[in-house]
Design a protein around this motif. Structure first.
Motif, PDB file in Angstrom:
ATOM      1  N   UNK A 190       0.788  -1.321   0.143  1.00  0.00           N
ATOM      2  CA  UNK A 190       0.093  -0.032   0.167  1.00  0.00           C
ATOM      3  C   UNK A 190       0.884   1.046   0.092  1.00  0.00           C
ATOM      4  N   UNK A 191       1.992   1.448   0.766  1.00  0.00           N
ATOM      5  CA  UNK A 191       2.811   2.395   0.658  1.00  0.00           C
ATOM      6  C   UNK A 191       3.406   2.637  -0.552  1.00  0.00           C
ATOM      7  N   UNK A 192       3.984   1.573  -1.116  1.00  0.00           N
ATOM      8  CA  UNK A 192       4.363   1.826  -2.393  1.00  0.00           C
ATOM      9  C   UNK A 192       3.435   2.390  -3.595  1.00  0.00           C
ATOM     10  N   UNK A 193       2.211   1.972  -3.362  1.00  0.00           N
ATOM     11  CA  UNK A 193       1.161   2.411  -4.376  1.00  0.00           C
ATOM     12  C   UNK A 193       1.096   4.004  -3.897  1.00  0.00           C
ATOM     13  N   UNK A 194       1.057   4.159  -2.586  1.00  0.00           N
ATOM     14  CA  UNK A 194       1.058   5.557  -2.233  1.00  0.00           C
ATOM     15  C   UNK A 194       2.193   6.401  -2.886  1.00  0.00           C
ATOM     16  N   UNK A 195       3.267   6.003  -2.811  1.00  0.00           N
ATOM     17  CA  UNK A 195       4.584   6.671  -3.124  1.00  0.00           C
ATOM     18  C   UNK A 195       4.336   6.871  -4.626  1.00  0.00           C
ATOM     19  N   UNK A 196       3.772   5.714  -5.519  1.00  0.00           N
ATOM     20  CA  UNK A 196       3.704   6.103  -6.968  1.00  0.00           C
ATOM     21  C   UNK A 196       2.735   7.037  -7.321  1.00  0.00           C
ATOM     22  N   UNK A 197       1.363   6.665  -6.931  1.00  0.00           N
ATOM     23  CA  UNK A 197       0.336   7.678  -7.082  1.00  0.00           C
ATOM     24  C   UNK A 197       0.360   8.893  -6.641  1.00  0.00           C
ATOM     25  N   UNK A 198       0.902   8.918  -5.276  1.00  0.00           N
ATOM     26  CA  UNK A 198       0.899  10.529  -4.681  1.00  0.00           C
ATOM     27  C   UNK A 198      -0.317  10.685  -4.043  1.00  0.00           C
ATOM     28  N   UNK A 199      -0.498  11.953  -3.513  1.00  0.00           N
ATOM     29  CA  UNK A 199      -1.513  12.279  -2.834  1.00  0.00           C
ATOM     30  C   UNK A 199      -2.475  13.528  -3.357  1.00  0.00           C
ATOM     31  N   UNK A 215      -1.348   3.993 -15.263  1.00  0.00           N
ATOM     32  CA  UNK A 215      -0.971   4.985 -16.240  1.00  0.00           C
ATOM     33  C   UNK A 215      -2.132   5.725 -16.536  1.00  0.00           C
ATOM     34  N   UNK A 216      -3.498   5.550 -16.259  1.00  0.00           N
ATOM     35  CA  UNK A 216      -4.433   6.382 -16.396  1.00  0.00           C
ATOM     36  C   UNK A 216      -4.324   7.829 -15.224  1.00  0.00           C
ATOM     37  N   UNK A 217      -3.743   7.225 -14.070  1.00  0.00           N
ATOM     38  CA  UNK A 217      -3.429   8.145 -12.924  1.00  0.00           C
ATOM     39  C   UNK A 217      -2.192   8.931 -13.522  1.00  0.00           C
ATOM     40  N   UNK A 218      -1.251   8.369 -14.377  1.00  0.00           N
ATOM     41  CA  UNK A 218      -0.132   9.315 -14.535  1.00  0.00           C
ATOM     42  C   UNK A 218      -0.689  10.471 -15.573  1.00  0.00           C
ATOM     43  N   UNK A 219      -1.424  10.007 -16.369  1.00  0.00           N
ATOM     44  CA  UNK A 219      -1.862  10.974 -17.307  1.00  0.00           C
ATOM     45  C   UNK A 219      -2.377  12.457 -16.473  1.00  0.00           C
ATOM     46  N   UNK A 316       4.879  16.557  -3.680  1.00  0.00           N
ATOM     47  CA  UNK A 316       4.196  15.329  -3.911  1.00  0.00           C
ATOM     48  C   UNK A 316       5.075  14.219  -4.691  1.00  0.00           C
ATOM     49  N   UNK A 317       5.213  13.210  -3.996  1.00  0.00           N
ATOM     50  CA  UNK A 317       6.171  12.062  -4.569  1.00  0.00           C
ATOM     51  C   UNK A 317       5.440  11.652  -5.851  1.00  0.00           C
ATOM     52  N   UNK A 318       4.182  11.614  -5.850  1.00  0.00           N
ATOM     53  CA  UNK A 318       3.679  10.906  -7.216  1.00  0.00           C
ATOM     54  C   UNK A 318       3.934  11.723  -8.572  1.00  0.00           C
ATOM     55  N   UNK A 319       3.756  13.139  -8.131  1.00  0.00           N
ATOM     56  CA  UNK A 319       4.204  13.958  -9.144  1.00  0.00           C
ATOM     57  C   UNK A 319       5.611  14.082  -9.628  1.00  0.00           C
ATOM     58  N   UNK A 349      15.720   5.330  -3.899  1.00  0.00           N
ATOM     59  CA  UNK A 349      16.290   6.172  -2.981  1.00  0.00           C
ATOM     60  C   UNK A 349      15.642   7.511  -3.154  1.00  0.00           C
ATOM     61  N   UNK A 350      15.828   8.185  -4.203  1.00  0.00           N
ATOM     62  CA  UNK A 350      15.185   9.314  -4.461  1.00  0.00           C
ATOM     63  C   UNK A 350      13.527   9.530  -4.102  1.00  0.00           C
ATOM     64  N   UNK A 351      12.966   8.295  -4.459  1.00  0.00           N
ATOM     65  CA  UNK A 351      11.296   8.512  -4.305  1.00  0.00           C
ATOM     66  C   UNK A 351      11.191   8.486  -2.521  1.00  0.00           C
ATOM     67  N   UNK A 352      11.913   7.440  -2.089  1.00  0.00           N
ATOM     68  CA  UNK A 352      11.702   7.113  -0.559  1.00  0.00           C
ATOM     69  C   UNK A 352      12.022   8.476   0.292  1.00  0.00           C
ATOM     70  N   UNK A 353      13.203   9.088   0.116  1.00  0.00           N
ATOM     71  CA  UNK A 353      13.262  10.353   0.718  1.00  0.00           C
ATOM     72  C   UNK A 353      12.368  11.363   0.409  1.00  0.00           C
ATOM     73  N   UNK A 354      11.976  11.505  -0.844  1.00  0.00           N
ATOM     74  CA  UNK A 354      10.965  12.416  -1.139  1.00  0.00           C
ATOM     75  C   UNK A 354       9.645  12.264  -0.361  1.00  0.00           C
ATOM     76  N   UNK A 355       9.188  11.069  -0.272  1.00  0.00           N
ATOM     77  CA  UNK A 355       7.927  10.543   0.228  1.00  0.00           C
ATOM     78  C   UNK A 355       8.153  10.996   1.855  1.00  0.00           C
TER      79      UNK A 355
END
Length: 453
Positions: A190-199, A215-219, A316-319, A349-355
């Protein structure tokens, strides 16, 4: 459309109860953070009626009311009610000034409107403090400010209908014990999904409504990034290019080992002082989170911040994920799939620190980091990702945090820091993908517990 449960709703309830109309409330936040949605939801549920004035629409007729009728508020309210076809009820209605930075005169009028006392007032805006948006107005003292951030991990879990899991995580945190292994694995996914989708609300909604399609979320995220670039292009030309340069380079900075901005690499001979307005704009827009070096954490973090050494995280880490990879790279490298499987080490590492930065800011923490340069070996022998300060005014304490994206790591840097500042350490933390544990006096947290710090 799906309405997300947000913690800021409770802050609005508190404001309404405590101030009884004696103060307006100003919600600051980045564009597309969900400010308009939450205030309309609040107005519908907590008042008999409301008027929402969206100043981004530049309705000349409504704007003229602020010039013509402020000396006659009865006529002013009558004109608003006729224009919006809404009946206002004394002490039971609220007037919302949406995107108030677009029409500063409305913000200046808050002083008189609050003093009148007939209605409540909610303002929303971004870039509230930059010179262009406060020029020639007196900032009203009758305002209470609150900041709105992307969904934190708990809010994301609510949206994903994982209320029981989040309650279990909180219970384990307070008892200082590990989660059941299978539930830890579920929480990490769930946390990885949160990190990738963002808030950001719309990407979260698109993710949920489209069977968790990244990918729809990415657009949707790319649309937001495009909007941010458009906002940057509207800046006063004196520092616009520098803001764009920093914004475009954020993924590059965070991919480096130290993650801080080296100004000389941006342009030969450049210094931090030349970028002060740039970082003020990025921080005020809440697109980015600044993190300053603290060179003497024995006294007070803000008293010893060094603004020549800066890290710049995306708000926002998703962004950040969408900012760091173009659409083709996301698909060809299988970025989403590999990060979920824990196989993409180069950028994890970049994404973890940012989130983690994002979660700390959402909890009201200012961001600081610490490095110590060894004159003998000519390299940094201590690097602490984040420093938090204790809230107690009686005894000052600091809380160092190291972020580890992998399961195998060393703690030499943290140990050296704790030895150096032993008497000031409240607690030391490592945030890692493993389950909760306490090892050699260090509290090792899984990243999904960060929102509880």
């Amino acid at each position: 459309m799906m309405i997300l449960r947000r913690k800021i709703y409770d802050q609005l309830l508190k404001w309404k109860k405590e101030t009884q109309g004696e103060k307006a409330i100003l919600i600051e936040g980045a564009r597309r953070i969900g400010k308009s949605t939450i205030v309309q939801e609040f107005a519908k549920k907590e008042y008999d009626s409301y008027i929402l004035i969206d100043f981004s629409k530049k309705d000349q007729e409504v704007e003229n009311y602020f010039y013509q009728y402020l000396n006659d508020l009865t006529t002013f309210f009558m004109m608003l009610q006729i224009h919006f076809n809404v009946q206002l009820v004394t002490r039971k209605s609220v007037i919302i000034f949406d995107e108030v930075q677009m029409f500063p005169q409305a913000r200046a009028a808050i002083k008189f409107l609050v003093a009148d006392g007939r209605f409540d007032y909610i303002e929303t805006g971004s870039l509230i403090s930059i010179k262009e948006n406060v020029k020639n107005i007196v900032i009203p003292s009758e305002e209470r400010h609150i900041s709105m951030y992307p969904l934190d991990f708990e809010e994301f879990c609510w949206a994903m209908h994982e209320n029981m899991l989040i309650d279990y995580i909180k219970d384990c945190f307070h008892k200082q014990e590990a989660l059941d292994r299978s539930l830890h694995n579920k929480a990490m996914l769930l946390f990885k999904e949160y990190m990738l989708v963002g808030g950001m609300p719309m990407p979260v909604i698109k993710f949920i409504e489209n069977d968790q399609n990244f990918f729809i979320c990415d657009q949707e995220k790319r649309d937001i990034l495009s909007l941010y670039r458009q906002d940057i292009m509207k800046i006063n030309t004196q520092y616009r290019d520098k803001v764009l340069l920093i914004f475009d380079q954020i993924p590059g900075f965070l991919s480096s080992h130290e993650k801080r901005i080296v100004f000389d690499q941006l342009k030969k001979g450049q210094r931090a002082l030349q970028y002060q307005e740039t970082f003020f704009w990025l921080a005020d827009s809440m697109i980015a989170n600044e993190c300053f070096s603290c060179n003497d954490p024995q006294v007070g973090l803000s008293l010893n911040e060094d603004r020549t050494y800066i890290k710049c995280y995306m708000g926002d880490t998703g962004l950040l994920v969408s900012h760091a990879f173009d659409e083709n790279a996301l698909m060809e490298e299988g970025v989403y799939k590999n990060i979920l499987a824990g196989k993409l080490s180069i950028n994890q590492g970049m994404l973890y620190e940012n989130v983690i930065a994002q979660m700390l800011v959402a909890n009201g923490h200012k961001l600081y980091f610490y490095t110590h340069y060894d004159e003998v070996t000519h390299h940094n022998d201590i690097e602490i990702d984040f420093l938090l300060s204790g809230k107690s005014r009686v005894s000052y304490s600091i809380f160092p945090i190291e972020v580890k994206s992998g399961k195998n790591y060393t703690t030499k840097s943290l140990q050296k820091f704790c030895d150096k500042y032993d008497k000031r350490i409240g607690a030391a933390y490592i945030i890692h993908p493993r389950n909760f544990m306490i090892k050699d006096g260090v509290i090792c947290l899984p990243p999904y517990m960060t929102f509880l710090l």
